[in-house]
Design a protein around this motif. Structure first.
Motif, mmCIF file in Angstrom:
data_model
loop_
_atom_site.group_PDB
_atom_site.id
_atom_site.type_symbol
_atom_site.label_atom_id
_atom_site.label_comp_id
_atom_site.label_asym_id
_atom_site.label_seq_id
_atom_site.Cartn_x
_atom_site.Cartn_y
_atom_site.Cartn_z
ATOM 1 N N UNK A 244 12.177 -15.658 11.500
ATOM 2 C CA UNK A 244 13.394 -16.051 10.771
ATOM 3 C C UNK A 244 13.224 -17.423 10.128
ATOM 4 N N UNK A 245 12.520 -18.316 10.839
ATOM 5 C CA UNK A 245 12.373 -19.714 10.371
ATOM 6 C C UNK A 245 11.255 -19.856 9.338
ATOM 7 N N UNK A 246 10.409 -18.835 9.209
ATOM 8 C CA UNK A 246 9.214 -18.983 8.337
ATOM 9 C C UNK A 246 9.579 -18.765 6.871
ATOM 10 N N UNK A 247 9.235 -19.698 5.972
ATOM 11 C CA UNK A 247 9.472 -19.469 4.532
ATOM 12 C C UNK A 247 8.834 -18.159 4.058
ATOM 13 N N UNK A 248 7.719 -17.785 4.687
ATOM 14 C CA UNK A 248 7.006 -16.573 4.244
ATOM 15 C C UNK A 248 7.825 -15.311 4.493
ATOM 16 N N UNK A 249 8.915 -15.435 5.288
ATOM 17 C CA UNK A 249 9.722 -14.230 5.566
ATOM 18 C C UNK A 249 10.242 -13.620 4.251
ATOM 19 N N UNK A 250 10.424 -14.477 3.243
ATOM 20 C CA UNK A 250 10.993 -13.977 1.975
ATOM 21 C C UNK A 250 9.976 -13.174 1.166
ATOM 22 N N UNK B 54 0.823 -1.220 0.000
ATOM 23 C CA UNK B 54 0.000 0.000 0.000
ATOM 24 C C UNK B 54 0.851 1.262 0.000
ATOM 25 N N UNK B 55 2.007 1.223 0.740
ATOM 26 C CA UNK B 55 2.740 2.476 0.917
ATOM 27 C C UNK B 55 4.224 2.381 0.625
ATOM 28 N N UNK B 56 4.669 1.232 0.205
ATOM 29 C CA UNK B 56 6.072 1.110 -0.183
ATOM 30 C C UNK B 56 6.999 0.718 0.936
ATOM 31 N N UNK B 57 6.694 1.127 2.166
ATOM 32 C CA UNK B 57 7.570 0.787 3.299
ATOM 33 C C UNK B 57 6.685 0.486 4.503
ATOM 34 N N UNK B 58 7.305 -0.067 5.549
ATOM 35 C CA UNK B 58 6.542 -0.376 6.771
ATOM 36 C C UNK B 58 7.432 -0.098 7.973
ATOM 37 N N UNK B 59 6.818 0.203 9.093
ATOM 38 C CA UNK B 59 7.593 0.455 10.318
ATOM 39 C C UNK B 59 7.111 -0.483 11.409
ATOM 40 N N UNK B 60 8.067 -1.055 12.119
ATOM 41 C CA UNK B 60 7.761 -2.020 13.179
ATOM 42 C C UNK B 60 8.556 -1.631 14.420
ATOM 43 N N UNK B 61 7.876 -1.601 15.552
ATOM 44 C CA UNK B 61 8.552 -1.373 16.835
ATOM 45 C C UNK B 61 8.760 -2.738 17.482
ATOM 46 N N UNK B 62 10.005 -3.061 17.763
ATOM 47 C CA UNK B 62 10.342 -4.359 18.359
ATOM 48 C C UNK B 62 10.337 -4.263 19.878
ATOM 49 N N UNK B 63 10.145 -5.400 20.517
ATOM 50 C CA UNK B 63 10.168 -5.439 21.970
ATOM 51 C C UNK B 63 11.195 -6.458 22.434
ATOM 52 N N UNK B 64 11.672 -6.291 23.638
ATOM 53 C CA UNK B 64 12.550 -7.300 24.243
ATOM 54 C C UNK B 64 11.709 -8.343 24.950
ATOM 55 N N UNK B 65 12.363 -9.193 25.703
ATOM 56 C CA UNK B 65 11.650 -10.241 26.417
ATOM 57 C C UNK B 65 11.587 -11.520 25.600
ATOM 58 N N UNK B 66 11.273 -12.619 26.292
ATOM 59 C CA UNK B 66 11.250 -13.928 25.642
ATOM 60 C C UNK B 66 10.195 -13.998 24.548
ATOM 61 N N UNK B 67 9.022 -13.442 24.806
ATOM 62 C CA UNK B 67 7.940 -13.568 23.823
ATOM 63 C C UNK B 67 8.290 -12.816 22.552
ATOM 64 N N UNK B 68 8.735 -11.583 22.715
ATOM 65 C CA UNK B 68 9.109 -10.786 21.540
ATOM 66 C C UNK B 68 10.222 -11.430 20.741
ATOM 67 N N UNK B 69 11.196 -11.990 21.444
ATOM 68 C CA UNK B 69 12.319 -12.636 20.756
ATOM 69 C C UNK B 69 11.861 -13.917 20.066
ATOM 70 N N UNK B 70 10.951 -14.643 20.713
ATOM 71 C CA UNK B 70 10.435 -15.880 20.104
ATOM 72 C C UNK B 70 9.697 -15.572 18.809
ATOM 73 N N UNK B 71 8.990 -14.463 18.758
ATOM 74 C CA UNK B 71 8.307 -14.073 17.516
ATOM 75 C C UNK B 71 9.327 -13.848 16.401
ATOM 76 N N UNK B 72 10.411 -13.166 16.713
ATOM 77 C CA UNK B 72 11.436 -12.902 15.693
ATOM 78 C C UNK B 72 12.113 -14.189 15.248
ATOM 79 N N UNK B 73 12.298 -15.108 16.162
ATOM 80 C CA UNK B 73 12.905 -16.400 15.778
ATOM 81 C C UNK B 73 11.972 -17.190 14.864
ATOM 82 N N UNK B 74 10.673 -17.144 15.185
ATOM 83 C CA UNK B 74 9.693 -17.807 14.316
ATOM 84 C C UNK B 74 9.666 -17.147 12.940
#
Ligand code: 6PG
Length: 253
Positions: free
Chosen positions: A55-61, A33-53
């Protein structure tokens, strides 16, 4: 104000995987829709687990990572590269594994950085950075497309702890916080107005205790910092929960 929506997952691992999938879709749709996106990341186990998932997701590409602006909701005021820094954990979990544009990764300053061992200076510098990237003149910060947040046992989010001055901060978008109950004691954090300036806020909590606290908050006169309706149309707050007795999310170092 929009009412928060609560989505309950079977367990913490599914919460992380489902949130990662949701984040891919949100970024891809926003980029279309707009060419770019902005994401605010969080620390903690849950936030990190989301980023690890993620990384592992084929859809990341499906994401053009070079057109994602990464911010942090808070940072532990520790030296650059310290394993407990939220930035370090995000880089290990995802950012070092996808083709981000380094100039669009906006980390909060560290005590060995250009502002020295001065968390107030680091907070002021981040506030200036946010103001320079403000979406419009309604608030001195970008309207973050997705703001990821964890929630602590006693109810903190980002590094805004209950009964702390940061809870009532209305003027500044970023503050230094000291004497935090969750170590390390010194942190830098977005304030609630800055968080509210997001198009979507996703609060991710794992474990039965937090889920009960959230259910109570949602049931009652919720004090949840809801994004106010804004120029960009409907704002949205999602509570992403799991009710497993344990945390369900793999422990992180
Ligand atoms: C931090 C986080 C903090 C975290 C919550 C929940 O720097 O620790 O910003 O707000 O998200 O404490 O952490 P868990 O997901 O590990 O329960």
């Amino acid at each position: 104000m929009s009412r928060p929506e609560a989505i309950i997952h079977r367990d913490g691992e599914l919460l992380a995987a489902a949130t990662a999938a949701r984040l891919v879709t949100a970024i891809v749709d926003t980029q279309a829709a707009r060419g770019a996106a902005s994401v605010v990341l969080t620390g903690g186990r849950t936030g990190t687990a989301v980023l690890e998932q993620l990384r592992a997701a084929p859809a990341r590409d499906a994401v053009d990572w070079s057109r994602v602006d990464f911010y942090w909701g808070d940072e532990r005021f520790l030296p650059s590269g310290h394993p407990d820094r939220n930035e370090t954990q995000a880089r290990v979990a995802l950012l070092d594994h996808v083709a981000v544009d380094p100039d669009r990764v906006y980390a909060m300053a560290a005590p060995d950085g250009e502002f020295g061992d001065d968390p107030e200076a680091a907070a002021a510098a981040y506030a200036e950075l946010l103001a320079a990237r403000a979406t419009d003149d309604t608030y001195p910060a970008p309207v973050f497309d997705v703001c990821l947040l964890g929630v602590g046992e006693e109810g903190h989010t980002a590094s805004v702890f209950p009964d702390s001055p940061a809870v009532h901060e209305t003027g500044r978008s970023v503050v230094a916080v000291r004497d935090c109950p969750k170590p390390p004691p010194i942190r830098v954090s977005l304030t609630l107005p800055a968080i509210r300036n997001s198009a979507q806020v996703w609060l991710m909590t794992t474990g039965e205790a937090k889920a009960e606290a959230v259910a109570a908050a949602l049931g009652g006169a919720s004090e949840v910092a809801l994004p106010a309706a804004g120029a960009r149309g409907r704002r949205r707050t999602l509570w992403l929960l799991d009710r497993t007795a344990g945390s369900g999310v793999p422990a992180h170092s």
